[in-house]
Scaffold this active site. Structure first.
Site, mmCIF file in Angstrom:
data_model
loop_
_atom_site.group_PDB
_atom_site.id
_atom_site.type_symbol
_atom_site.label_atom_id
_atom_site.label_comp_id
_atom_site.label_asym_id
_atom_site.label_seq_id
_atom_site.Cartn_x
_atom_site.Cartn_y
_atom_site.Cartn_z
ATOM 1 C CG ASP A 65 52.553 15.278 48.713
ATOM 2 O OD1 ASP A 65 52.138 15.097 47.536
ATOM 3 O OD2 ASP A 65 52.694 16.066 49.382
ATOM 4 C CG HIS B 274 49.249 12.319 52.041
ATOM 5 N ND1 HIS B 274 48.416 13.625 52.560
ATOM 6 C CD2 HIS B 274 50.465 12.978 52.226
ATOM 7 C CE1 HIS B 274 49.189 14.464 52.910
ATOM 8 N NE2 HIS B 274 50.359 14.276 52.799
HETATM 9 NI NI NI Z 1 54.567 14.851 52.783
#
Ligand code: NI
Length: 507
Positions: free
Chosen positions: A323, A464
């Site tokens: 992400d 991430h």
């Molecule tokens: Ni996010």
């Protein structure tokens, strides 16, 4: 010495901006930008017109650009999922011009410190709930020739209100300087002349609604009235006054424009360069002294991983998701995934993706799935349905333009969603079932261990690609999951045919 003084004033100005500003930026995000920040609707941004108010003219707006040709540009992105509060910030960096990233990083850190000082201490936000959040994104105002202009856009949510703030930074690539907004004007005489021109326009447009003392005070202090000043596409000078600064709150934010011919005599040489590059960009930004190699392109021939034929009803599948990028570590991650021949799903934010079309194309070419993670990572439960829909559509357009395929899947920032958000965005909502908290513990071994000890068949793993440590954890994660017999697939392969409007945590 003078440069140091000017920078010092710029930094103080940033703090003044931070303390004083409450901008709603809908007009600033308007039609001149190829990818407008879907921050606020015009209806919410404008003061409520009375029955006698004449029709509003077209809103004036700063010109913005979306440069895709800046050598050495990467995004520096950080996020915190909600402990102790929700945080997302992203800004550009240029390898050959470190003052850009350093200046913006300091500005964001100062603004964050103000938020914590005013609003803290915080209670951790439960997953999925609405809670305090701090958000920083940006637009380029100019990015051509030997000048750069960056508009930092801050959004904070606390209690029941979202507040937008703003700060502008200019950069002179010829001298290496960061300059404050006031650098556009020709010294004290320039400030005084522009202040009087603004007074005339404000009196004509708002007259008795203004607080005379406040107007005098603001116009006497350049750092107060020139913190949000830049040019429109036609060369007029646009100035934004924050809420309550010169009149009652009902007046809202006040944006005025002075014709280019009016301000021309009062611009500094630097201001004229900025004006000229705004009206007619002269070409790609000339980075003065590149000190590192450009971002490498694909290191392997695109050979889409074979997951698309996998039947996750028959074999044990797991989906890795990444992400908040693409950002600095994303290239290294793509190299790792290509080497392992493993597909992943990237939930990208438009504010980053718009500047990295080639990287998006590489993701798609190499068999990865690209999902939509909003434009600038705001908690959608703090926005209107129209704003939420804009967050989806802005990023969908960016991904489609870069890859030829619009994203099918949606992941709401922080997982935060409700009925109104799901009604506004007609896509499957993809959450996760394994969260190694890679945003909290920047340690590759810890991240890999947490994934490996908790992942079961059908899981969706949240990572991430904005964190170098998370990317460094990927080889051990892939090796460990494959050793346990899992097949790594994209989210769409894992879920089969996910349904719009439904929320998924796993298969
Ligand atoms: Ni996010």
């Amino acid at each position: 010495m003078e440069r140091e003084l000017r920078m010092s004033r710029a930094q103080r100005g940033g703090i003044v901006i931070a303390l004083a500003f409450a901008l709603v930026l809908a007009a600033c995000d308007g039609g001149d930008s190829a990818t407008p920040s879907p921050t606020a609707t015009q209806a919410e941004a404008s003061p409520t017109p009375s029955a006698t108010t004449p029709p509003e003219p077209e809103p004036v707006a700063f010109a913005t650009v979306v440069p895709d040709d800046i050598e050495g540009l990467t995004l520096r992105t950080d996020s915190v999922q909600g402990d102790p509060y929700r945080y997302f910030a992203t800004h550009p960096e240029i390898a050959g011009f470190p003052v850009l990233g350093d200046t913006l990083n300091t500005a964001i850190a100062d603004e964050r410190a103000r938020f914590e000082g005013e609003r803290g201490p915080f209670e951790p936000v439960p997953p999925g709930a609405t809670g305090p959040s701090f958000n920083a994104s940006f637009d380029f105002l100019v990015a051509s020739g030997d000048v750069l202009g960056v508009h930092l856009l801050f959004y904070e949510f606390y209690g029941a209100n979202g507040i937008e703030r703003s700060a502008i930074y200019w950069f002179d690539l010829a001298t290496g300087e960061a300059l404050p907004p006031t650098a556009l004007l020709d010294g004290d005489a320039g400030f005084d002349a522009v202040a009087e021109a603004l007074r005339t326009v404000l009196q004509a447009e708002y007259g008795p609604q203004l607080f005379p003392d406040a107007l005098d005070r603001v116009l006497a202090a350049p750092e107060e009235f020139l913190h949000a000043i830049a040019f429109a596409a036609d060369g007029s000078l646009v100035v934004v006054f924050d809420e309550y600064s010169i009149g009652p709150g009902a007046l809202g934010r006040v944006t005025v424009a002075l014709p280019g011919s009016t301000v021309e005599p009062h611009l500094s040489d630097f201001g004229r360069r900025i004006r000229d590059e705004t009206v007619a960009p002269s070409g790609p930004v000339r980075i003065p002294t590149p000190t590192s190699t450009p971002t490498p392109g694909p290191t392997s021939v695109a050979t889409p991983p074979a997951s698309s034929g996998v039947d996750c009803g028959a074999v044990a599948c797991v989906a890795l998701t990444f992400d908040d990028g693409p950002s600095g570590p994303t290239v290294a991650l793509l190299d790792l995934l290509a080497e392992a021949d493993v597909p992943a799903t990237f939930f990208v934010v438009g504010v980053n993706a718009r500047l990295q079309g080639a990287l998006l194309a590489r993701m798609a070419d190499e068999g990865h799935e690209i999902g939509n993670h909003t434009f600038d990572h705001k908690d959608l439960t703090t926005l209107s349905p129209q704003q939420a829909a804009g967050q989806w559509s802005a990023t969908a357009a960016i991904v489609e333009a870069a890859t030829g395929t619009a994203p099918a899947l949606f992941r709401p920032p922080y997982g935060a969603n409700n009925e109104a958000v799901r009604a506004a965005i007609a896509a499957p909502f993809i959450l996760w079932s394994v969260d190694p908290r890679d945003w909290a513990d920047r340690d590759a071994a810890v991240v890999a261990q947490r994934v490996l000890e908790s992942t079961r068949a059908g899981d969706i793993v949240l990572l991430h690609d904005i964190h170098r440590t998370s990317v460094e954890a990927v080889p051990a994660i892939i090796e460990g999951l494959q050793a346990r017999g899992f097949t790594l697939v994209t989210v769409s392969t894992l879920l089969g045919d996910p349904v719009p409007g439904r929320v998924y945590n796993r298969r």
